[in-house]
Design an enzyme around this catalytic site. Structure first.
Site, mmCIF file in Angstrom:
data_model
loop_
_atom_site.group_PDB
_atom_site.id
_atom_site.type_symbol
_atom_site.label_atom_id
_atom_site.label_comp_id
_atom_site.label_asym_id
_atom_site.label_seq_id
_atom_site.Cartn_x
_atom_site.Cartn_y
_atom_site.Cartn_z
ATOM 1 N N LYS A 272 0.725 -1.133 0.143
ATOM 2 C CA LYS A 272 0.208 0.092 0.033
ATOM 3 C C LYS A 272 0.819 1.498 -0.027
ATOM 4 C CE LYS A 272 -2.319 -0.838 3.756
ATOM 5 N NZ LYS A 272 -3.070 -0.432 4.839
ATOM 6 N N ARG B 119 -9.560 1.478 10.017
ATOM 7 C CA ARG B 119 -9.110 -0.009 10.106
ATOM 8 C C ARG B 119 -10.241 -1.011 10.660
ATOM 9 N NH1 ARG B 119 -3.604 -0.786 10.341
ATOM 10 N NH2 ARG B 119 -2.271 0.949 10.522
ATOM 11 N N ARG C 168 12.367 -10.620 3.802
ATOM 12 C CA ARG C 168 13.135 -9.287 4.126
ATOM 13 C C ARG C 168 14.237 -9.237 4.944
ATOM 14 N NH1 ARG C 168 8.754 -4.562 4.064
ATOM 15 N NH2 ARG C 168 8.123 -5.440 6.133
ATOM 16 N N ARG D 222 14.077 -8.456 10.814
ATOM 17 C CA ARG D 222 13.117 -7.789 11.803
ATOM 18 C C ARG D 222 12.202 -8.726 12.355
ATOM 19 N NH1 ARG D 222 10.836 -2.574 9.148
ATOM 20 N NH2 ARG D 222 9.599 -4.128 8.140
ATOM 21 N N ARG E 287 -0.412 -10.769 12.180
ATOM 22 C CA ARG E 287 -0.772 -9.632 11.453
ATOM 23 C C ARG E 287 -2.060 -9.765 10.666
ATOM 24 N NH1 ARG E 287 4.549 -6.981 9.442
ATOM 25 N NH2 ARG E 287 3.145 -5.010 8.999
#
Length: 212
Positions: A13, A88, A123, A156, A167
């Site tokens: 996004k 949200r 990542r 991370r 999430r």
């Protein structure tokens, strides 16, 4: 154009918000940035938000809604805006309607959960300079080492597969109903996120042209 940008964490996004911003010349507004800016400037709402953050608590819906309302009243939003990260929840979407804010479309970037887990868990970030890599899409020249400074690359905590899945669970539970909310209003536009950022951007801009 007044636009809401929807999509699961890792759907890209932020990148698409930047693209739309550049093409339409309207500001991209994220709740995270609004809160940080208000806290930094020491505004009344910022002080209230700081109290929650200092206590390790989530900023309440009521306060987030007030911060968004204040931000949308700024002069740079008069010709349109992109809301990224708000609403949200359906409660926040209803509050936006109660502000009499006209929304042209809620643009949803759809990406399968499996693809998102792959994107995020791959990542890696340099522990020293912060440079970003991806095991599959943007690997470093030497495995586990930063091309720029040679420091170790780390994953991370937010990118651990278990964290990503949690999430996504929260997103499906709390934010997915927002899509139905705007679909019922005839304001939902869905774009299938592609493997390449440029390909997704082309579909996003084409979809927005159809809405204008």
């Amino acid at each position: 154009m007044n636009l809401i940008l929807l999509g699961a964490p890792g759907a890209g996004k932020g990148t698409q918000a930047e693209c739309i911003c550049n093409v339409y010349g309207i500001p991209a507004i994220s709740t995270g940035n609004i809160i940080r800016e208000a806290v930094k400037n020491g505004t009344e709402l910022g002080e209230k938000a700081k109290a929650f953050l200092d206590a390790g608590a989530l900023v309440t819906d009521e306060l987030v809604i007030a911060l968004v309302k204040d931000r949308l009243a700024q002069p740079d939003c008069q010709n349109g805006f992109i809301l990224d990260g708000f609403p949200r929840t359906v409660v926040q979407a209803e509050a936006l309607d109660q502000m009499n804010v006209k929304i042209d479309t809620a643009l949803d970037i759809e990406v399968a959960d499996e693809a998102i887990v792959s994107r995020l868990s791959g990542r890696r970030v340099c522990s020293s300079c912060g440079a970003s890599y991806h095991l599959e899409y943007n690997p470093s020249k030497t495995e586990g080492k930063c091309d720029s400074c040679g420091a170790d690359l780390v994953q991370r905590k937010d990118d651990h597969p278990a964290t990503v899945l949690e999430r996504l669970r929260v997103y499906h539970e709390q934010t997915e109903p927002v899509k139905e909310y705007y679909s019922k209003q005839g304001k939902l536009t869905v774009v299938d996120g592609q493997g390449g950022v440029k390909d997704t951007s082309e579909l996003v801009l084409k979809a927005l042209e159809a809405v204008k």
